[in-house]
Design an enzyme around this catalytic site. Structure first.
Site, PDB file in Angstrom:
ATOM      1  N   SER A 186     -37.361  18.194  22.747  1.00 44.58           N
ATOM      2  CA  SER A 186     -36.323  18.362  21.735  1.00 44.58           C
ATOM      3  C   SER A 186     -35.962  17.080  20.993  1.00 44.58           C
ATOM      4  O   SER A 186     -35.425  17.151  19.895  1.00 44.58           O
ATOM      5  CB  SER A 186     -35.075  18.976  22.367  1.00 44.58           C
ATOM      6  N   HIS A 214     -37.552  25.198  22.108  1.00 41.15           N
ATOM      7  CA  HIS A 214     -37.833  24.824  20.707  1.00 41.15           C
ATOM      8  C   HIS A 214     -39.159  25.390  20.216  1.00 41.15           C
ATOM      9  O   HIS A 214     -39.520  25.194  19.059  1.00 41.15           O
ATOM     10  CB  HIS A 214     -37.825  23.303  20.542  1.00 41.15           C
ATOM     11  N   LYS A 245     -31.865  29.425  19.290  1.00 42.14           N
ATOM     12  CA  LYS A 245     -32.368  28.519  18.244  1.00 42.14           C
ATOM     13  C   LYS A 245     -33.026  29.357  17.148  1.00 42.14           C
ATOM     14  O   LYS A 245     -32.321  29.964  16.372  1.00 42.14           O
ATOM     15  CB  LYS A 245     -33.268  27.476  18.895  1.00 42.14           C
TER      16      LYS A 245
HETATM   17  C1  LIG Z   1     -31.581  23.905  23.635  1.00 47.71           C
HETATM   18  C2  LIG Z   1     -32.458  23.800  24.827  1.00 47.71           C
HETATM   19  C3  LIG Z   1     -32.172  24.531  25.987  1.00 47.71           C
HETATM   20  C4  LIG Z   1     -30.909  25.320  26.130  1.00 47.71           C
HETATM   21  O1  LIG Z   1     -30.914  26.477  25.374  1.00 47.71           O
HETATM   22  P1  LIG Z   1     -29.519  27.182  25.006  1.00 47.71           P
HETATM   23  O2  LIG Z   1     -29.893  28.570  24.693  1.00 47.71           O
HETATM   24  O3  LIG Z   1     -28.955  26.421  23.840  1.00 47.71           O
HETATM   25  O4  LIG Z   1     -28.653  27.058  26.212  1.00 47.71           O
HETATM   26  C5  LIG Z   1     -33.065  24.466  27.030  1.00 47.71           C
HETATM   27  N1  LIG Z   1     -34.180  23.712  26.958  1.00 47.71           N
HETATM   28  C6  LIG Z   1     -34.477  22.975  25.861  1.00 47.71           C
HETATM   29  C7  LIG Z   1     -35.731  22.162  25.825  1.00 47.71           C
HETATM   30  C8  LIG Z   1     -33.621  22.994  24.770  1.00 47.71           C
HETATM   31  O5  LIG Z   1     -33.900  22.258  23.689  1.00 47.71           O
END
Ligand SMILES: *Cc1c(COP(=O)(O)O)cnc(C)c1O
Length: 403
Positions: A186, A214, A245
């Site tokens: 990320s 992502h 996301k």
């Molecule tokens: C954003 C993210 C999460 C968490 O996801 P949410 O649905 O926002 O709780 C988990 N792993 C990675 C790599 C992320 O970027």
């Protein structure tokens, strides 16, 4: 005496004062309208390059309609945890839909991607087991690993040979072994070696797990994720994705065998002890998966915008990774500036000039690798991207960060 003046928490005030002195303290920026390519934060209009709304689904009319309709039919809350009385038909339908989309036996949806990772890792492993984890894996994986009480072995970023060394060290131990990586990282936007790690896990009889937060909606056919991208179907035991996301709503899911999912129904603590999604969330996610199938041009636009934006930044002379840091391979675009203060000040300056980009510094990224993280979406127009690029160039030149 007011709460603020009580001495018990004075150490927290001191910690915040320290952050302020370092220029690292932030105030939350408040979105006044929709999570859109151009929107208003704190009353100021900005080109939004900070959201994970990759495909514009967070405000797609079909998701909005689905949410409203489900709310009218089923109410705003589910009223219980899944295992007590809070499993609604729409929750089951969403899980079935995702399982079909991902071409796996079964799927379980959690309240968030964070809950999916932390809940799964901590449920499937115990004290006698081993977790082999990329050093840049997401915090939710790290927390899940800690909660599991398994022994944690961290391999250097994307270093498959190092992972193998660590596997060799523990191969004669009785515990289960789990190899785990992010599909897309990320902070740098690089892609995890899901294929090589998957084959390595097979060689050592280890469980293979991928966090595709992502990558969901971004990589693979119609956004099926990194396992599809690498042609690793059937060879990754646990696939985590997010609904928060690119999917535009909220939640996380785990895909795998029927038995894995049944086990998580019985043992994953966020599933057992935290209330399930409102019907509106489940309904909007279902609409999103339809759109991934029916509007693949959104993903094409996302990648076209990514290529254009990153190409222009490079041409201007920005460091967008690849030298002493991983090179981005996705819409996540790190503009690396070095010192934390420089990144935070530049982020503020950009905001004042109408561009929203996240300043990220230590400890989220290594010391000296502070950056502005920019994420383009399918919905940005070329004109918006050009305006953002011009603003970035001007701001960087003014600060002597660009020749
Ligand atoms: C954003 C993210 C999460 C968490 O996801 P949410 O649905 O926002 O709780 C988990 N792993 C990675 C790599 C992320 O970027």
């Amino acid at each position: 005496m007011t709460d603020a003046a009580r001495p018990q928490l004075a150490y927290l005030t001191a910690a915040m004062d320290e952050l302020k002195a370092k220029g690292m303290h932030f105030r939350l920026r408040v979105l006044d309208d929709q999570q859109a390519p151009v929107c208003h934060y704190d009353g100021k209009e900005v080109i939004n390059l900070a959201s994970n709304n990759y495909l514009g689904l967070a405000n797609h009319p079909r998701l909005v309609e689905a949410a409203i309709e489900a709310t009218r039919k089923f109410g705003v809350g589910s009223g219980a945890v899944r295992t007590i009385a809070g499993t609604m038909r729409i929750h089951m339908e969403l899980e079935e839909k995702i399982a079909v989309f991902k071409n796996v036996e079964a799927c379980v949806v959690f309240q968030s991607g964070f809950a999916a990772n932390a809940g799964t890792v901590s449920a499937i492993l115990g004290k006698e087991d081993f977790i082999l984890s990329d050093e840049l894996n997401h915090a939710s994986i790290i927390d899940g690993a800690r909660l599991s009480r398994a022994k944690i072995k961290v391999f250097r970023h994307k270093d498959v040979d190092h992972c193998e060394e660590l596997l060799k060290e523990v191969q004669n131990e009785p515990g289960h072994k789990l190899v785990i990586t992010d599909g897309v990282f990320s902070m740098d936007g690089d892609v995890g070696p899901v294929d090589k790690l998957g084959m390595l896990a097979e060689k050592y009889g280890a469980i293979m797990m991928v966090d595709d937060a992502h990558a969901s909606g971004v990589l693979g056919r119609n956004g099926r994720g990194s396992v599809d991208h690498f042609g690793m179907h059937g060879r990754v035991d646990v696939q985590v994705g997010t609904l928060s996301k690119a999917i535009g709503s909220l939640g996380g899911y785990v895909c795998g065998s029927k038995d894995l999912i049944d086990y998580l129904y019985h043992r994953a603590r966020p599933f057992l002890f935290s209330t399930s999604h409102p019907p509106a969330v489940a309904a909007s996610c279902m609409a999103a998966f339809d759109i991934l199938e029916q509007e693949p041009e959104r993903i094409e636009r996302l990648w076209a915008n990514t290529r254009y934006f990153q190409g222009e930044l490079k041409r201007m002379g920005f460091n967008i990774g690849g030298v002493n840091t991983p090179a981005t391979e996705t819409p996540i675009t790190p503009v690396i500036l070095g010192e934390g203060r420089a990144a935070m000040e530049m982020s503020r300056e950009l905001f004042d000039q109408g561009v929203m980009g996240t300043g990220i510094a230590f400890p989220t990224v290594p010391e000296g690798k502070a950056r502005i993280r920019l994420i383009v979406t399918s919905e940005h127009t070329r004109a918006q991207l050009d305006r953002a690029l011009e603003t970035l160039e001007k701001a960087a030149k003014k600060r002597g960060l660009l020749q």
